[in-house]
Design a protein around this motif. Structure first.
Motif, PDB file in Angstrom:
ATOM      1  N   GLU A  46       5.953   2.088  38.386  1.00  0.00           N
ATOM      2  CA  GLU A  46       7.088   2.444  37.546  1.00  0.00           C
ATOM      3  C   GLU A  46       7.356   1.379  36.490  1.00  0.00           C
ATOM      4  O   GLU A  46       7.042   0.196  36.679  1.00  0.00           O
ATOM      5  CB  GLU A  46       8.349   2.653  38.394  1.00  0.00           C
ATOM      6  N   LEU A  47       7.947   1.824  35.413  1.00  0.00           N
ATOM      7  CA  LEU A  47       8.226   0.937  34.288  1.00  0.00           C
ATOM      8  C   LEU A  47       9.326  -0.054  34.633  1.00  0.00           C
ATOM      9  O   LEU A  47      10.343   0.303  35.237  1.00  0.00           O
ATOM     10  CB  LEU A  47       8.656   1.758  33.073  1.00  0.00           C
ATOM     11  N   THR A  50       9.570  -2.701  28.360  1.00  0.00           N
ATOM     12  CA  THR A  50       8.554  -2.556  27.343  1.00  0.00           C
ATOM     13  C   THR A  50       9.056  -3.169  26.040  1.00  0.00           C
ATOM     14  O   THR A  50      10.276  -3.218  25.803  1.00  0.00           O
ATOM     15  CB  THR A  50       8.163  -1.077  27.154  1.00  0.00           C
ATOM     16  N   SER A  61      14.304  -0.683  32.458  1.00  0.00           N
ATOM     17  CA  SER A  61      14.745   0.257  33.470  1.00  0.00           C
ATOM     18  C   SER A  61      16.148  -0.155  33.924  1.00  0.00           C
ATOM     19  O   SER A  61      16.527  -1.323  33.816  1.00  0.00           O
ATOM     20  CB  SER A  61      13.792   0.251  34.660  1.00  0.00           C
ATOM     21  N   PHE A 108       6.832   2.555  24.636  1.00  0.00           N
ATOM     22  CA  PHE A 108       6.380   3.659  25.488  1.00  0.00           C
ATOM     23  C   PHE A 108       6.936   3.455  26.883  1.00  0.00           C
ATOM     24  O   PHE A 108       6.800   2.375  27.456  1.00  0.00           O
ATOM     25  CB  PHE A 108       4.855   3.703  25.556  1.00  0.00           C
ATOM     26  N   ILE A 109       7.536   4.506  27.441  1.00  0.00           N
ATOM     27  CA  ILE A 109       8.127   4.364  28.762  1.00  0.00           C
ATOM     28  C   ILE A 109       7.313   5.046  29.850  1.00  0.00           C
ATOM     29  O   ILE A 109       7.581   4.859  31.034  1.00  0.00           O
ATOM     30  CB  ILE A 109       9.574   4.883  28.782  1.00  0.00           C
ATOM     31  N   ASN A 110       6.299   5.820  29.486  1.00  0.00           N
ATOM     32  CA  ASN A 110       5.463   6.497  30.467  1.00  0.00           C
ATOM     33  C   ASN A 110       4.159   5.745  30.659  1.00  0.00           C
ATOM     34  O   ASN A 110       3.501   5.371  29.684  1.00  0.00           O
ATOM     35  CB  ASN A 110       5.155   7.922  30.029  1.00  0.00           C
ATOM     36  N   LEU A 111       3.751   5.547  31.916  1.00  0.00           N
ATOM     37  CA  LEU A 111       2.541   4.775  32.152  1.00  0.00           C
ATOM     38  C   LEU A 111       1.324   5.459  31.572  1.00  0.00           C
ATOM     39  O   LEU A 111       0.336   4.796  31.209  1.00  0.00           O
ATOM     40  CB  LEU A 111       2.368   4.486  33.644  1.00  0.00           C
ATOM     41  N   ASN A 112       1.347   6.774  31.450  1.00  0.00           N
ATOM     42  CA  ASN A 112       0.203   7.491  30.879  1.00  0.00           C
ATOM     43  C   ASN A 112       0.040   7.246  29.377  1.00  0.00           C
ATOM     44  O   ASN A 112      -0.976   7.634  28.797  1.00  0.00           O
ATOM     45  CB  ASN A 112       0.339   8.987  31.140  1.00  0.00           C
ATOM     46  N   ASP A 113       1.026   6.628  28.764  1.00  0.00           N
ATOM     47  CA  ASP A 113       0.931   6.307  27.342  1.00  0.00           C
ATOM     48  C   ASP A 113       0.113   5.049  27.084  1.00  0.00           C
ATOM     49  O   ASP A 113      -0.183   4.742  25.932  1.00  0.00           O
ATOM     50  CB  ASP A 113       2.328   6.117  26.743  1.00  0.00           C
ATOM     51  N   TYR A 114      -0.219   4.303  28.149  1.00  0.00           N
ATOM     52  CA  TYR A 114      -0.908   3.028  28.006  1.00  0.00           C
ATOM     53  C   TYR A 114      -2.378   3.165  28.390  1.00  0.00           C
ATOM     54  O   TYR A 114      -2.707   3.713  29.441  1.00  0.00           O
ATOM     55  CB  TYR A 114      -0.254   1.962  28.893  1.00  0.00           C
TER      56      TYR A 114
END
Length: 127
Positions: A46-47, A50, A61, A108-114
């Motif tokens: 989880e974030l 960022t 968060s 970016f707050i979603n891990l899939n964005d990285y």
């Protein structure tokens, strides 16, 4: 492309502070948004926080708001996570991640964005 290496983790007591570092190797680090994530045993990653490529925008968060601070030094290709007032529930492996963007304010707050990830550093907070 960028390679990321985290450092600074360790074993501390409740209320202590730690500063994590995310050192990047590669070109144009100043064009990458960077995030810090945590993953506790048996839980999803989880974030935590960022920061945009310029450092002008940050996001935290709710669980760390007011206790943690993210910053970066693009001259040193490094992003930091200052963690204060640590709690046992902060215990986890902490990862940094990066994604290139040409916007100086994008986070970016979603891990899939990285697309780029380090291997993590363990933080353990004893009660």
């Amino acid at each position: 492309q960028v390679q990321l290496v985290e450092s600074g983790g360790g074993l501390v007591q409740t209320g202590d502070s730690l500063r994590l570092s995310c050192a990047a190797e590669g070109r144009a680090f100043s064009t990458y948004t960077v995030g810090w994530f945590l993953q506790a045993p048996g839980k999803a990653r989880e974030l935590v926080a960022t920061i945009s490529n310029s450092g002008s925008s940050t996001y935290y968060s709710t669980s760390v708001q007011g206790r943690f601070s993210i910053s970066r030094d693009n001259d040193k290709n490094t992003v930091y996570l200052q963690m204060n007032s640590l709690k046992p529930e902060d215990t986890a492996v902490y990862y940094c991640a990066a994604q290139r963007t040409y916007s100086t304010r994008t986070t970016f707050i979603n891990l899939n964005d990285y697309n780029y990830w380090g291997r993590g550093t363990q933080v353990t907070v004893s009660s």
